[in-house]
Design a protein around this motif. Structure first.
Motif, PDB file in Angstrom:
ATOM      1  N   UNK A 156       0.870  -1.171   0.000  1.00 40.65           N
ATOM      2  CA  UNK A 156       0.000   0.000   0.000  1.00 40.65           C
ATOM      3  C   UNK A 156       0.907   1.220   0.000  1.00 40.65           C
ATOM      4  N   UNK A 157       0.749   2.087  -0.964  1.00 42.69           N
ATOM      5  CA  UNK A 157       1.639   3.239  -1.133  1.00 42.69           C
ATOM      6  C   UNK A 157       3.094   2.781  -1.228  1.00 42.69           C
ATOM      7  N   UNK A 158       3.284   1.601  -1.840  1.00 44.65           N
ATOM      8  CA  UNK A 158       4.625   1.068  -2.001  1.00 44.65           C
ATOM      9  C   UNK A 158       5.212   0.420  -0.757  1.00 44.65           C
ATOM     10  N   UNK A 159       4.391   0.253   0.289  1.00 42.72           N
ATOM     11  CA  UNK A 159       4.868  -0.270   1.574  1.00 42.72           C
ATOM     12  C   UNK A 159       4.232  -1.624   1.858  1.00 42.72           C
ATOM     13  N   UNK A 160       5.040  -2.591   2.274  1.00 46.62           N
ATOM     14  CA  UNK A 160       4.504  -3.850   2.777  1.00 46.62           C
ATOM     15  C   UNK A 160       4.077  -3.612   4.212  1.00 46.62           C
ATOM     16  N   UNK A 161       2.799  -3.372   4.398  1.00 48.75           N
ATOM     17  CA  UNK A 161       2.296  -2.952   5.712  1.00 48.75           C
ATOM     18  C   UNK A 161       2.412  -4.052   6.754  1.00 48.75           C
ATOM     19  N   UNK A 162       2.281  -5.304   6.329  1.00 48.42           N
ATOM     20  CA  UNK A 162       2.397  -6.404   7.281  1.00 48.42           C
ATOM     21  C   UNK A 162       3.816  -6.528   7.807  1.00 48.42           C
ATOM     22  N   UNK A 163       4.771  -6.369   6.935  1.00 45.00           N
ATOM     23  CA  UNK A 163       6.168  -6.418   7.349  1.00 45.00           C
ATOM     24  C   UNK A 163       6.474  -5.298   8.342  1.00 45.00           C
ATOM     25  N   UNK A 164       5.940  -4.110   8.066  1.00 40.72           N
ATOM     26  CA  UNK A 164       6.177  -2.990   8.975  1.00 40.72           C
ATOM     27  C   UNK A 164       5.555  -3.239  10.347  1.00 40.72           C
ATOM     28  N   UNK A 165       4.360  -3.826  10.385  1.00 41.52           N
ATOM     29  CA  UNK A 165       3.712  -4.145  11.653  1.00 41.52           C
ATOM     30  C   UNK A 165       4.589  -5.101  12.461  1.00 41.52           C
ATOM     31  N   UNK A 166       5.108  -6.116  11.817  1.00 37.02           N
ATOM     32  CA  UNK A 166       5.969  -7.075  12.501  1.00 37.02           C
ATOM     33  C   UNK A 166       7.251  -6.404  12.994  1.00 37.02           C
ATOM     34  N   UNK A 167       7.794  -5.510  12.191  1.00 33.17           N
ATOM     35  CA  UNK A 167       9.016  -4.801  12.574  1.00 33.17           C
ATOM     36  C   UNK A 167       8.777  -3.900  13.783  1.00 33.17           C
ATOM     37  N   UNK A 168       7.628  -3.239  13.828  1.00 32.97           N
ATOM     38  CA  UNK A 168       7.303  -2.376  14.959  1.00 32.97           C
ATOM     39  C   UNK A 168       7.210  -3.199  16.239  1.00 32.97           C
ATOM     40  N   UNK A 169       6.499  -4.323  16.181  1.00 33.12           N
ATOM     41  CA  UNK A 169       6.403  -5.184  17.360  1.00 33.12           C
ATOM     42  C   UNK A 169       7.781  -5.670  17.808  1.00 33.12           C
TER      43      UNK A 169
END
Length: 261
Positions: free
Chosen positions: A20-33
């Motif tokens: 979404x908008x060039x971002x893998x949002x699921x990967x970012x969620x996992x990285x934040x956690x």
């Protein structure tokens, strides 16, 4: 002390490899956690403040549940304007992952509100929701209280974003100011930091785990800032401190500490 990790605006897709908008949002969620639990010990609660799904399907919510269930820390989930509230509450309401609206300890209570208007990006608190808020505030008048809601209740100074704030914010804030034990309101939705006050109540907005919106922009614009999250320490005497953290940056975000008295 009670330590809460606030993560907001995951915008997960039905395809875990989708972007979404060039971002893998699921990967970012996992990285934040991973970042939060690696950098900070003693997190007592994960609070997800809406827009968990961009594609609100059963598959998407099942994956969110699986990701959260890998952590032993309890999680509270509330819906945003992109979520299917009924589906979210059905799937994200088992074992340690919950969509309950009340979380109370010996010293604090957390009240989660649903500001969703089905089919609209804007927010509103129904009479039923405001009455629920009133009942819970009356039920525990000695508990310092944190209110969590997806939409913002004060302007961000982003003209386009402020068309989507809580439409009846005056009624909401009027209820809160009748109760001096309300210390702070947390929101998501705005994909940026907001640190404001309404009388003695802190009004805090938190960056998204996916991507950020440009602050003070009159029209929609994406910022170059990385994913972020907020950590809050709620102390037994009713005061709190909080800080925003960004991935891939050495320096933490804006520090904001209040006693609330």
């Amino acid at each position: 002390m009670l330590t809460i990790l606030q993560i907001s605006d995951l915008h997960l897709l039905s395809d875990p490899e989708g972007t979404l908008m060039g971002v893998n949002t699921e990967n970012n969620f996992k990285r934040v956690l991973e970042h939060a639990f690696t950098q900070h010990a003693g997190i007592d609660l994960i609070l997800l403040t809406g827009d968990l799904a961009q594609d609100p399907t059963e598959t998407t919510y099942q994956r969110i549940y699986s990701i959260l269930a890998d952590y032993t820390t309890p999680a509270l989930c509330l819906p945003g304007n992109h979520d299917d509230a009924l589906l979210l509450r059905r799937i994200l309401n088992q074992t340690s992952v919950s969509s309950e609206k009340i979380w109370r300890t010996d010293h604090w209570q957390l009240i989660c509100l649903d500001s969703q208007i089905p089919g609209s990006p804007a927010g509103r608190l129904t009479t039923k929701e405001l009455d629920f808020l009133q009942q819970q505030l009356n039920a525990a008048p000695r508990h310092p209280t944190l209110i969590a809601v997806h939409h913002h209740c004060l302007p961000t100074e982003c003209a386009w974003m402020d068309t989507m704030m809580i439409e009846n914010n005056d009624a909401f804030l009027a209820r809160l100011t009748q109760h001096p034990h309300v210390k702070l309101v947390l929101c998501g939705h705005i994909h940026q930091i907001m640190n404001k006050r309404h009388r003695d109540i802190a009004i805090l907005g938190t960056p998204a785990s996916c991507f950020q919106f440009k602050a003070h922009s009159p029209q929609f614009a994406i910022d170059a800032l990385p994913p972020g999250y907020r950590l809050l320490n709620l102390h037994a005497d009713g005061h709190f401190d909080t800080q925003v953290y960004w991935l891939d940056q050495q320096d933490p975000g804006l520090d904001f500490s209040l006693t609330g008295y």
